[in-house]
Design a protein around this motif. Structure first.
Motif, PDB file in Angstrom:
ATOM      1  N   SER A 375       0.800  -1.229   0.000  1.00 47.07           N
ATOM      2  CA  SER A 375       0.000   0.000   0.000  1.00 47.07           C
ATOM      3  C   SER A 375       0.827   1.270   0.000  1.00 47.07           C
ATOM      4  O   SER A 375       0.340   2.328  -0.397  1.00 47.07           O
ATOM      5  CB  SER A 375      -0.921   0.014   1.224  1.00 47.07           C
ATOM      6  OG  SER A 375      -0.161   0.103   2.423  1.00 47.07           O
ATOM      7  N   GLY A 376       2.074   1.185   0.473  1.00 54.56           N
ATOM      8  CA  GLY A 376       2.903   2.378   0.599  1.00 54.56           C
ATOM      9  C   GLY A 376       2.713   3.097   1.920  1.00 54.56           C
ATOM     10  O   GLY A 376       3.465   4.014   2.240  1.00 54.56           O
ATOM     11  N   VAL A 377       1.708   2.710   2.697  1.00 56.42           N
ATOM     12  CA  VAL A 377       1.429   3.363   3.978  1.00 56.42           C
ATOM     13  C   VAL A 377       2.324   2.756   5.052  1.00 56.42           C
ATOM     14  O   VAL A 377       2.284   1.547   5.293  1.00 56.42           O
ATOM     15  CB  VAL A 377      -0.052   3.197   4.370  1.00 56.42           C
ATOM     16  CG1 VAL A 377      -0.314   3.824   5.735  1.00 56.42           C
ATOM     17  CG2 VAL A 377      -0.953   3.815   3.314  1.00 56.42           C
ATOM     18  N   ALA A 378       3.138   3.585   5.702  1.00 54.68           N
ATOM     19  CA  ALA A 378       4.005   3.101   6.780  1.00 54.68           C
ATOM     20  C   ALA A 378       3.161   2.729   7.989  1.00 54.68           C
ATOM     21  O   ALA A 378       2.326   3.515   8.442  1.00 54.68           O
ATOM     22  CB  ALA A 378       5.012   4.180   7.153  1.00 54.68           C
ATOM     23  N   MET A 379       3.353   1.515   8.501  1.00 55.53           N
ATOM     24  CA  MET A 379       2.579   1.030   9.638  1.00 55.53           C
ATOM     25  C   MET A 379       3.524   0.734  10.802  1.00 55.53           C
ATOM     26  O   MET A 379       4.159  -0.321  10.841  1.00 55.53           O
ATOM     27  CB  MET A 379       1.796  -0.224   9.258  1.00 55.53           C
ATOM     28  CG  MET A 379       0.778   0.015   8.163  1.00 55.53           C
ATOM     29  SD  MET A 379      -0.226  -1.429   7.794  1.00 55.53           S
ATOM     30  CE  MET A 379      -1.145  -0.808   6.377  1.00 55.53           C
TER      31      MET A 379
END
Length: 420
Positions: A375-379
């Motif tokens: 997704s590219g979203v840093a978690m």
């Protein structure tokens, strides 16, 4: 006494290992669920922080946010292009950037937007912002070098999308990491996206843009066979002209009061205005329901493991009656027998809990890394103060659990135990 306990555990290493693994796996399951749910909340909230207000056509608020903020490949209905002109002329608006979707390259979404949004996302790590129709800026996670020619595909190639032959973008810059889905995006001029999809701004008879493209075609479709587009044509962001339809506009109001006024004003039959945070809150409620189900399943598994361990331990104490009787016969007090049996079981469970927390953290990191790559979203996977309380409660329960077999050993008669 400690030496005796360690020697006893080494002698019974196979059974001890089974107990530790059972406790570790049951604990790891609960820890992984908790940490991953928290990582998803933190990551999505941080990804939406850069965007104050999103305006699109009437429809699903969730779909609008997932498509415009998280760049999910779902088509959006189009709103009239005059909305952008109105927003840019509004004194309450600090900036307004159009966004358009529908194309991809190598699994990366190709997103049409303005130079203003590129600057709003983050500073450039290298290169410059696009200045011509055929130029592009890559997100930090896009594995393509400066100067690479990007030939966009309409939709997703794996789903049968066709390649655009009218224009190839050349990457001229790269953004610093933002921790959002935009790290995996290729940003191109919005005007180029319009041109590729046959949506050039041409004033109609009433002075407005005459576009009669259907919802699916305009939002995510393309007309094949257009004439080649001049990739070197200078980019003009004269948004005063009436643009074609738009799937979404990212708005930055000048103040919180302005944000609420704009949200109220643009929630009508023609447009839908939403705060990303509000939509995410509703998603978190659903996520919380799913988490409760998983926690219930995890708790059930942990209770079953605890019952199995208790049963095995009681049987084990019964099998060690002669050993316990010998200890008492050689003068070991009841209290010492109680402490030995209790300490052995508590040490095994405590070791399993500590290993389980480590395994759960590792599993959550692995899952978060995979989801972030997709997704590219840093978690961020992080422990919170409540996790320490949870560990303390589990250890306290283990301490209580170990009392029963210790009491059974404490109450055994040495003579009866030796006769067994």
């Amino acid at each position: 006494m400690i030496g005796f306990i360690l020697a006893d555990l080494r002698r019974l290493w196979a059974g001890s290992l089974v107990v530790v693994l059972l406790v570790a796996l049951a604990t790891a399951l609960g820890v992984a669920v908790t940490l991953q749910e928290r990582a998803l909340r933190l990551g999505s909230a941080r990804a939406a922080d850069k965007f104050d207000l999103v305006i699109g056509a009437p429809g699903s608020e969730t779909q609008l946010i997932l498509s415009s903020i998280f760049l999910q490949p779902w088509p959006l209905p189009l709103m009239d292009g005059t909305v952008l002109s109105r927003l840019l002329a509004d004194p309450r608006v600090a900036s307004a950037a159009p966004v358009g979707f529908g194309d991809s390259f190598g699994g990366y979404p190709v997103v049409g937007t303005s130079t203003g949004l590129v600057h709003q996302l983050e500073v450039l790590a290298e290169g410059r912002v696009f200045a011509a129709l055929g130029e592009a800026v890559a997100g930090s996670a896009v594995d393509l070098p400066i100067g690479y020619a990007v030939k966009p595909t309409h939709g997703l190639a794996e789903l049968g999308g066709h390649a655009h032959t009218e224009l190839a973008y050349r990457i001229v810059g790269r953004l610093e990491p933002t921790g959002t889905a935009w790290d995996r995006a290729i940003l191109v001029p919005m005007q180029a996206v319009w041109a590729l999809h046959g949506m050039e701004a041409e004033p109609g008879a009433d002075g407005h843009h005459a576009h009669d493209h259907g919802h699916d075609e305009a939002a995510s479709g393309a007309k094949a066979g257009h004439a080649p587009i001049d990739a070197d044509a200078a980019l003009s962001e004269d948004w005063g002209k009436v643009p074609p339809g738009l799937p979404a506009i990212l708005v930055k109001p000048k103040s919180i009061a302005d944000a609420y006024k704009l949200r109220q004003e643009y929630r009508d039959t023609a447009t839908l205005a939403v705060f990303p945070g509000e939509v995410l809150t509703n998603l978190y409620v659903t996520l919380g329901d799913a988490k409760r189900v998983l926690v219930a399943v995890t708790t059930g598994a942990q209770v079953l493991v605890a019952a199995a361990i208790l049963l095995v331990t009681i049987l084990h104490v019964g099998q060690r009656r002669r050993q316990i009787g010998a200890l008492r016969a050689f003068g070991a007090p009841r209290r010492a027998v109680f402490v030995i049996v209790w300490s052995e079981l508590f040490a095994l469970v405590a070791a399993g809990v500590l290993i389980g927390f480590s395994l759960g953290f590792g599993a959550a990191k692995f899952i978060a890394g995979y989801l972030s790559g997709e997704s590219g979203v840093a978690m961020p996977v992080v422990f919170a103060a409540g996790d320490g309380l949870l560990m303390s409660l589990i250890l306290a329960f283990a301490a209580i659990l170990a009392v029963l077999p210790a009491v059974l050993a404490y109450r055994q008669s040495p003579a009866a135990a030796l006769r067994a």
